[in-house]
Scaffold this motif. Structure first.
Motif, PDB file in Angstrom:
ATOM      1  N   PRO A   1       0.712  -0.880   0.103  1.00  0.00           N
ATOM      2  CA  PRO A   1       0.156   0.277  -0.036  1.00  0.00           C
ATOM      3  C   PRO A   1       0.591   1.104   0.094  1.00  0.00           C
ATOM      4  O   PRO A   1       2.296   1.462   1.031  1.00  0.00           O
ATOM      5  CB  PRO A   1      -0.539   0.187   1.181  1.00  0.00           C
ATOM      6  CG  PRO A   1      -0.721  -1.733   1.629  1.00  0.00           C
ATOM      7  CD  PRO A   1       0.813  -1.965   1.287  1.00  0.00           C
ATOM      8  N   VAL A   2       0.981   2.094  -0.598  1.00  0.00           N
ATOM      9  CA  VAL A   2       1.660   3.119  -1.134  1.00  0.00           C
ATOM     10  C   VAL A   2       0.793   4.251  -1.660  1.00  0.00           C
ATOM     11  O   VAL A   2       0.089   4.129  -2.687  1.00  0.00           O
ATOM     12  CB  VAL A   2       2.759   2.995  -2.526  1.00  0.00           C
ATOM     13  CG1 VAL A   2       2.005   2.592  -3.760  1.00  0.00           C
ATOM     14  CG2 VAL A   2       3.591   4.065  -2.623  1.00  0.00           C
ATOM     15  N   LEU A   3       1.108   5.788  -0.816  1.00  0.00           N
ATOM     16  CA  LEU A   3       0.784   6.785  -1.629  1.00  0.00           C
ATOM     17  C   LEU A   3       1.941   7.297  -1.691  1.00  0.00           C
ATOM     18  O   LEU A   3       2.470   8.167  -0.756  1.00  0.00           O
ATOM     19  CB  LEU A   3      -0.217   8.125  -0.676  1.00  0.00           C
ATOM     20  CG  LEU A   3      -1.681   7.069  -0.832  1.00  0.00           C
ATOM     21  CD1 LEU A   3      -2.460   7.748   0.662  1.00  0.00           C
ATOM     22  CD2 LEU A   3      -1.793   7.089  -1.589  1.00  0.00           C
ATOM     23  N   PRO A   4       2.399   7.671  -3.618  1.00  0.00           N
ATOM     24  CA  PRO A   4       3.658   8.938  -3.763  1.00  0.00           C
ATOM     25  C   PRO A   4       3.644   9.941  -4.183  1.00  0.00           C
ATOM     26  O   PRO A   4       4.827  10.607  -3.951  1.00  0.00           O
ATOM     27  CB  PRO A   4       3.746   7.654  -4.736  1.00  0.00           C
ATOM     28  CG  PRO A   4       2.512   7.787  -5.485  1.00  0.00           C
ATOM     29  CD  PRO A   4       1.688   7.246  -4.272  1.00  0.00           C
TER      30      PRO A   4
ATOM     31  N   ALA B   1      -7.282   3.626  -1.111  1.00  0.00           N
ATOM     32  CA  ALA B   1      -8.072   4.423  -1.407  1.00  0.00           C
ATOM     33  C   ALA B   1      -8.515   5.856  -1.670  1.00  0.00           C
ATOM     34  O   ALA B   1      -8.386   5.885  -3.371  1.00  0.00           O
ATOM     35  CB  ALA B   1      -9.413   3.387  -1.276  1.00  0.00           C
ATOM     36  N   THR B   2      -8.927   6.354  -1.219  1.00  0.00           N
ATOM     37  CA  THR B   2      -9.096   7.508  -0.844  1.00  0.00           C
ATOM     38  C   THR B   2      -7.663   8.537  -0.671  1.00  0.00           C
ATOM     39  O   THR B   2      -8.330  10.166  -0.877  1.00  0.00           O
ATOM     40  CB  THR B   2      -9.788   7.971  -0.077  1.00  0.00           C
ATOM     41  OG1 THR B   2      -9.443   7.504   1.200  1.00  0.00           O
ATOM     42  CG2 THR B   2     -11.197   7.085  -0.240  1.00  0.00           C
ATOM     43  N   ALA B   3      -6.801   8.371  -0.328  1.00  0.00           N
ATOM     44  CA  ALA B   3      -5.073   9.428  -0.147  1.00  0.00           C
ATOM     45  C   ALA B   3      -5.335  10.258   0.987  1.00  0.00           C
ATOM     46  O   ALA B   3      -5.249  11.038   0.705  1.00  0.00           O
ATOM     47  CB  ALA B   3      -4.927   9.801  -1.251  1.00  0.00           C
ATOM     48  N   ARG B   4      -5.997   9.137   1.618  1.00  0.00           N
ATOM     49  CA  ARG B   4      -6.934  10.598   3.042  1.00  0.00           C
ATOM     50  C   ARG B   4      -5.807  10.162   4.222  1.00  0.00           C
ATOM     51  O   ARG B   4      -5.782   8.950   4.909  1.00  0.00           O
ATOM     52  CB  ARG B   4      -7.999  10.083   3.783  1.00  0.00           C
ATOM     53  CG  ARG B   4      -9.325  10.981   2.517  1.00  0.00           C
ATOM     54  CD  ARG B   4      -9.314  12.398   2.829  1.00  0.00           C
ATOM     55  NE  ARG B   4      -9.524  12.953   3.726  1.00  0.00           N
ATOM     56  CZ  ARG B   4      -9.137  14.749   3.687  1.00  0.00           C
ATOM     57  NH1 ARG B   4      -9.128  15.155   2.351  1.00  0.00           N
ATOM     58  NH2 ARG B   4      -9.226  15.075   5.049  1.00  0.00           N
TER      59      ARG B   4
ATOM     60  N   ALA C   1      -5.102   6.000  -9.404  1.00  0.00           N
ATOM     61  CA  ALA C   1      -5.865   5.627 -10.949  1.00  0.00           C
ATOM     62  C   ALA C   1      -6.546   4.423 -10.120  1.00  0.00           C
ATOM     63  O   ALA C   1      -5.802   3.304  -9.268  1.00  0.00           O
ATOM     64  CB  ALA C   1      -5.405   5.406 -11.991  1.00  0.00           C
ATOM     65  N   PRO C   2      -8.229   4.078 -10.812  1.00  0.00           N
ATOM     66  CA  PRO C   2      -8.122   2.826  -9.812  1.00  0.00           C
ATOM     67  C   PRO C   2      -7.952   1.384  -9.944  1.00  0.00           C
ATOM     68  O   PRO C   2      -8.199   0.895  -9.125  1.00  0.00           O
ATOM     69  CB  PRO C   2      -9.930   3.467 -10.850  1.00  0.00           C
ATOM     70  CG  PRO C   2      -9.773   4.966 -10.675  1.00  0.00           C
ATOM     71  CD  PRO C   2      -8.719   5.478 -11.247  1.00  0.00           C
TER      72      PRO C   2
END
Length: 174
Positions: A106-109, A129-132, A148-149
């Protein structure tokens, strides 16, 4: 909680963490090791060697700019996935981002300023999934550019390999 929401402690790291040396010793890439159960014991060997012993599933690595820079070896990302943690960073080079997705990490870049939201050990919750991103100790939260989905679906599947197998199974069933 959603399948892509993690809650745990924040592990805050500086800018310019290298994939080879800081995140994972180069020897594991040279050995072509890909077993998460082996690699998880060596995460942050050059920067924080006690991390694998202290981190718990659900914890989140909070990285600075250019997290996992250098040669895009996948071993560090597989090791993080093996630890059961997630990753949010101010920025990640594209090769390391792709490897994180392939590993199912799981990653937010793209989370500018995220490091300033946390001190080591503070309670963190991230919805990938929502980047919160929420700091549960301070009661603060921020939103960042979501994935992206189709990339969210890849994470839900467990990475590139499981996603590919799912597509093959669907093709064979048709």
């Amino acid at each position: 909680m959603s399948d892509l929401v993690l809650r745990g402690r924040a592990w805050v790291y500086p800018d310019n963490v290298a994939i080879d040396g800081d995140l994972m010793a180069l020897e594991w890439a040279l050995k072509r090791e890909t077993r998460p159960e082996v690699l998880k014991e060596h995460v942050f060997a050059g920067l924080d060697p006690d991390f694998p012993r202290r981190a718990r599933p659900g914890d989140i690595v909070v990285g600075g700019r250019r997290f996992a820079q250098g040669n895009a070896h996948i071993q560090g990302m597989i090791g993080l996935k093996g630890c059961g943690v997630g990753l949010v960073a101010e920025s990640i080079p594209i090769g390391s981002f792709r490897n994180a997705l392939a590993a199912g990490l799981p990653v937010l870049p793209r989370c500018p300023g995220v490091r300033a939201m946390f001190a080591n050990g503070e309670a963190i919750e991230v919805d990938f999934a929502t980047a919160r991103v929420r700091n549960l100790d301070r009661g603060t939260e921020a939103g960042f550019p979501p994935l992206a989905p189709h990339l969210v679906e890849m994470l839900r599947a467990g990475g590139w390999g499981p996603m590919f197998r799912r597509r093959l199974d669907a093709m064979n069933a048709a």
